[in-house]
Design a protein around this motif. Structure first.
Motif, PDB file in Angstrom:
ATOM      1  N   ALA A  66       0.775  -1.321   0.000  1.00  0.00           N
ATOM      2  CA  ALA A  66      -0.010  -0.102   0.011  1.00  0.00           C
ATOM      3  C   ALA A  66       0.911   1.162  -0.188  1.00  0.00           C
ATOM      4  O   ALA A  66       1.907   1.239   0.585  1.00  0.00           O
ATOM      5  CB  ALA A  66      -0.933  -0.105   1.297  1.00  0.00           C
ATOM      6  N   VAL A  67       0.245   2.189  -0.737  1.00  0.00           N
ATOM      7  CA  VAL A  67       1.132   3.574  -0.575  1.00  0.00           C
ATOM      8  C   VAL A  67       0.120   4.619  -0.193  1.00  0.00           C
ATOM      9  O   VAL A  67      -0.999   4.652  -0.608  1.00  0.00           O
ATOM     10  CB  VAL A  67       1.578   3.999  -1.954  1.00  0.00           C
ATOM     11  N   VAL A  68       0.427   5.417   0.677  1.00  0.00           N
ATOM     12  CA  VAL A  68      -0.346   6.320   1.393  1.00  0.00           C
ATOM     13  C   VAL A  68       0.307   7.685   0.966  1.00  0.00           C
ATOM     14  O   VAL A  68       1.516   8.135   1.498  1.00  0.00           O
ATOM     15  CB  VAL A  68      -0.637   6.735   2.953  1.00  0.00           C
ATOM     16  N   HIS A  69      -0.274   8.494   0.101  1.00  0.00           N
ATOM     17  CA  HIS A  69       0.450   9.628  -0.411  1.00  0.00           C
ATOM     18  C   HIS A  69       0.129  10.971   0.010  1.00  0.00           C
ATOM     19  O   HIS A  69      -1.189  11.408  -0.032  1.00  0.00           O
ATOM     20  CB  HIS A  69      -0.093   9.836  -1.928  1.00  0.00           C
ATOM     21  N   LEU A  70       0.927  11.386   1.004  1.00  0.00           N
ATOM     22  CA  LEU A  70       0.661  12.615   1.988  1.00  0.00           C
ATOM     23  C   LEU A  70       1.467  13.915   1.480  1.00  0.00           C
ATOM     24  O   LEU A  70       1.060  14.838   1.869  1.00  0.00           O
ATOM     25  CB  LEU A  70       0.612  12.382   3.433  1.00  0.00           C
ATOM     26  N   ALA A  71       2.720  13.710   0.824  1.00  0.00           N
ATOM     27  CA  ALA A  71       3.618  14.777   0.537  1.00  0.00           C
ATOM     28  C   ALA A  71       2.822  15.649  -0.400  1.00  0.00           C
ATOM     29  O   ALA A  71       2.245  15.437  -1.424  1.00  0.00           O
ATOM     30  CB  ALA A  71       4.764  14.133  -0.414  1.00  0.00           C
ATOM     31  N   ALA A  72       2.972  17.008  -0.170  1.00  0.00           N
ATOM     32  CA  ALA A  72       2.274  18.226  -0.886  1.00  0.00           C
ATOM     33  C   ALA A  72       2.533  19.392  -0.410  1.00  0.00           C
ATOM     34  O   ALA A  72       3.333  19.641   0.862  1.00  0.00           O
ATOM     35  CB  ALA A  72       0.637  17.904  -0.653  1.00  0.00           C
ATOM     36  N   VAL A  73       2.366  20.483  -1.007  1.00  0.00           N
ATOM     37  CA  VAL A  73       2.418  21.914  -0.748  1.00  0.00           C
ATOM     38  C   VAL A  73       1.064  22.091   0.030  1.00  0.00           C
ATOM     39  O   VAL A  73      -0.051  22.252  -1.008  1.00  0.00           O
ATOM     40  CB  VAL A  73       2.771  22.891  -1.797  1.00  0.00           C
ATOM     41  N   ALA A  74       1.057  21.873   1.351  1.00  0.00           N
ATOM     42  CA  ALA A  74      -0.449  21.855   1.889  1.00  0.00           C
ATOM     43  C   ALA A  74      -0.968  23.241   2.279  1.00  0.00           C
ATOM     44  O   ALA A  74      -1.952  23.388   2.783  1.00  0.00           O
ATOM     45  CB  ALA A  74      -0.187  20.914   2.833  1.00  0.00           C
ATOM     46  N   ARG A 109      -2.530  -0.865  -2.961  1.00  0.00           N
ATOM     47  CA  ARG A 109      -3.594   0.106  -2.902  1.00  0.00           C
ATOM     48  C   ARG A 109      -2.613   1.367  -2.652  1.00  0.00           C
ATOM     49  O   ARG A 109      -2.029   1.657  -1.817  1.00  0.00           O
ATOM     50  CB  ARG A 109      -4.289  -0.071  -1.300  1.00  0.00           C
ATOM     51  N   PHE A 110      -3.316   2.499  -3.653  1.00  0.00           N
ATOM     52  CA  PHE A 110      -2.889   3.822  -3.638  1.00  0.00           C
ATOM     53  C   PHE A 110      -3.774   4.483  -3.059  1.00  0.00           C
ATOM     54  O   PHE A 110      -4.880   4.721  -3.291  1.00  0.00           O
ATOM     55  CB  PHE A 110      -2.925   4.013  -4.974  1.00  0.00           C
ATOM     56  N   VAL A 111      -3.404   5.087  -1.700  1.00  0.00           N
ATOM     57  CA  VAL A 111      -4.308   5.955  -0.821  1.00  0.00           C
ATOM     58  C   VAL A 111      -4.021   7.314  -1.068  1.00  0.00           C
ATOM     59  O   VAL A 111      -2.745   7.830  -0.773  1.00  0.00           O
ATOM     60  CB  VAL A 111      -4.241   5.655   0.623  1.00  0.00           C
ATOM     61  N   GLY A 159      -7.449   2.993 -15.209  1.00  0.00           N
ATOM     62  CA  GLY A 159      -6.201   2.427 -16.140  1.00  0.00           C
ATOM     63  C   GLY A 159      -5.708   1.182 -15.422  1.00  0.00           C
ATOM     64  O   GLY A 159      -4.510   0.744 -15.645  1.00  0.00           O
ATOM     65  N   GLY A 160      -6.204   0.647 -14.096  1.00  0.00           N
ATOM     66  CA  GLY A 160      -5.565  -0.248 -13.146  1.00  0.00           C
ATOM     67  C   GLY A 160      -4.898   0.203 -11.848  1.00  0.00           C
ATOM     68  O   GLY A 160      -4.596  -0.582 -11.194  1.00  0.00           O
ATOM     69  N   LEU A 161      -4.918   1.566 -11.613  1.00  0.00           N
ATOM     70  CA  LEU A 161      -4.306   1.906 -10.477  1.00  0.00           C
ATOM     71  C   LEU A 161      -5.333   1.674  -9.290  1.00  0.00           C
ATOM     72  O   LEU A 161      -6.535   1.824  -9.473  1.00  0.00           O
ATOM     73  CB  LEU A 161      -4.070   3.442 -10.419  1.00  0.00           C
ATOM     74  N   ASN A 162      -5.096   0.793  -8.278  1.00  0.00           N
ATOM     75  CA  ASN A 162      -5.790   0.101  -7.010  1.00  0.00           C
ATOM     76  C   ASN A 162      -5.911   1.342  -6.013  1.00  0.00           C
ATOM     77  O   ASN A 162      -5.377   1.460  -5.146  1.00  0.00           O
ATOM     78  CB  ASN A 162      -5.089  -0.624  -6.525  1.00  0.00           C
ATOM     79  N   ALA A 163      -6.674   2.537  -6.427  1.00  0.00           N
ATOM     80  CA  ALA A 163      -6.775   3.776  -5.916  1.00  0.00           C
ATOM     81  C   ALA A 163      -8.048   3.740  -5.074  1.00  0.00           C
ATOM     82  O   ALA A 163      -9.279   3.353  -5.419  1.00  0.00           O
ATOM     83  CB  ALA A 163      -6.781   4.779  -6.786  1.00  0.00           C
ATOM     84  N   VAL A 164      -7.737   4.852  -3.922  1.00  0.00           N
ATOM     85  CA  VAL A 164      -8.993   5.277  -3.166  1.00  0.00           C
ATOM     86  C   VAL A 164      -8.602   6.526  -2.841  1.00  0.00           C
ATOM     87  O   VAL A 164      -7.470   6.747  -2.326  1.00  0.00           O
ATOM     88  CB  VAL A 164      -9.220   4.372  -1.716  1.00  0.00           C
TER      89      VAL A 164
END
Length: 314
Positions: A66-74, A109-111, A159-164
């Motif tokens: 699983a990947v949790v993507h939090l990195a951002a200019v927030a 899983r791409f969160v 396109g196949g990314l297992n995203a939420v």
């Protein structure tokens, strides 16, 4: 679905405010046995999310489930002052990561941690909390970058990314930078209570209403998504909200009462946004129904914890 002991979760932005709470959550009993890869944390080298080759190597080597993507200019103000950087990080960086996951960990899983700011103008004149089907109509640079990445991840899911995708509403907690409104109030009040500042709190527009969450409730939803329990299907998107907006005036009054101080309140024109939405609030019924998630920490408790953090500031 991998067994719990086989979970290996890659977290971008793990050294940030939300990331630190997510790691604590995953290291608790709920996430016992999962491995955590967080660039920049401890001895792990950091990474530039805009460097596609570096991101590709990271995902290839991490082999995440699983990947949790939090990195951002927030921070919206930061995005407004450096829009090119905000677009590079929030959109291109997200694309780099999602592309690498499709290439090297297609079952992971791409969160994606989006933002309710993406709804923008849709909040205007609404008489009910907004559901996930609401149009994205961003009104500032930060919101536009998050909306664009949200739409992109939704498309890549087909396109196949297992995203939420998550669209959390405003959230705060102890340790958040005072670049954000609640910690800004709390830090000023704490300094006054400690006799380190004149008894004046400088504010923007206190009449706006916001649907505020505790960061610990937000990361609980991210952990559920990362550890399993959701079907693999395109179009998974969830609001995280209370559905009960509160005015910034109420939040400031609560902090002042908790600190037991007498203060004057002064409007600072630099803190007033030129296009402030009167009320933002969200419908999180889908998260309740499909994730078993609902907010559990009362606003007053959150405010007390934020104040206590700043009262203990060195």
């Amino acid at each position: 679905m991998a067994a719990r002991s086989e979970h290996r979760i890659l977290i971008t932005g793990g050294t940030g405010f939300v990331g630190s709470f997510l790691i604590d959550r995953l290291e608790s009993d709920e996430g016992r046995g999962c491995g955590i890869v967080a660039p920049g944390l401890g001895e792990a080298p950091g990474i530039d999310i805009c460097d596609a080759d570096a991101v590709d190597r990271l995902v290839r080597d991490a082999r995440p489930t699983a990947v949790v993507h939090l990195a951002a200019v927030a921070a919206p103000a930061e995005a407004a002052s450096a829009p090119g950087r905000a677009w590079d990080v929030n959109l291109t960086g997200t694309r780099n990561l999602a592309t690498a996951v499709l290439q090297h960990a297609p079952d992971a899983r791409f969160v994606y941690a989006g933002s309710s700011d993406a709804y923008g103008a849709s909040f205007i004149d609404t008489e009910r909390p907004l559901p996930e089907t609401t149009a994205l109509q961003p009104m500032n640079v930060y919101a536009a970058t998050k909306a664009a990445a949200d739409v992109m991840i939704g498309q890549m899911a087909y396109g196949g990314l297992n995203a939420v995708r998550f669209r959390p509403f405003n959230h705060t907690g102890p340790g958040q930078s005072d670049a954000y409104v609640v910690p800004s109030f709390a830090r000023q009040v704490a300094r006054i209570a400690a006799g380190r500042a004149d008894p004046v709190v400088r504010v923007g527009n206190l009449d706006v209403e916001r649907d505020f969450l505790d960061v610990r409730d937000v990361v609980r939803a991210y952990a559920v998504a990362a550890l399993g329990g959701l079907p693999r299907q395109p179009g998974l998107v969830f609001n995280l909200a209370t559905g009960r907006p509160a005015s910034l005036r109420h939040m400031l009054d609560t902090l002042i009462a908790l600190a037991g101080v007498d203060v004057a309140v002064e409007v600072d024109p630099a803190r007033v946004r030129p296009a402030d939405i009167p009320r933002t609030w969200g419908d999180a019924e889908r998260a309740r129904r499909q994730l078993g998630w609902s907010p559990s920490i009362p606003l007053e408790e959150t405010l007390g914890d934020v104040l206590a953090y700043w009262m203990n500031e060195p």
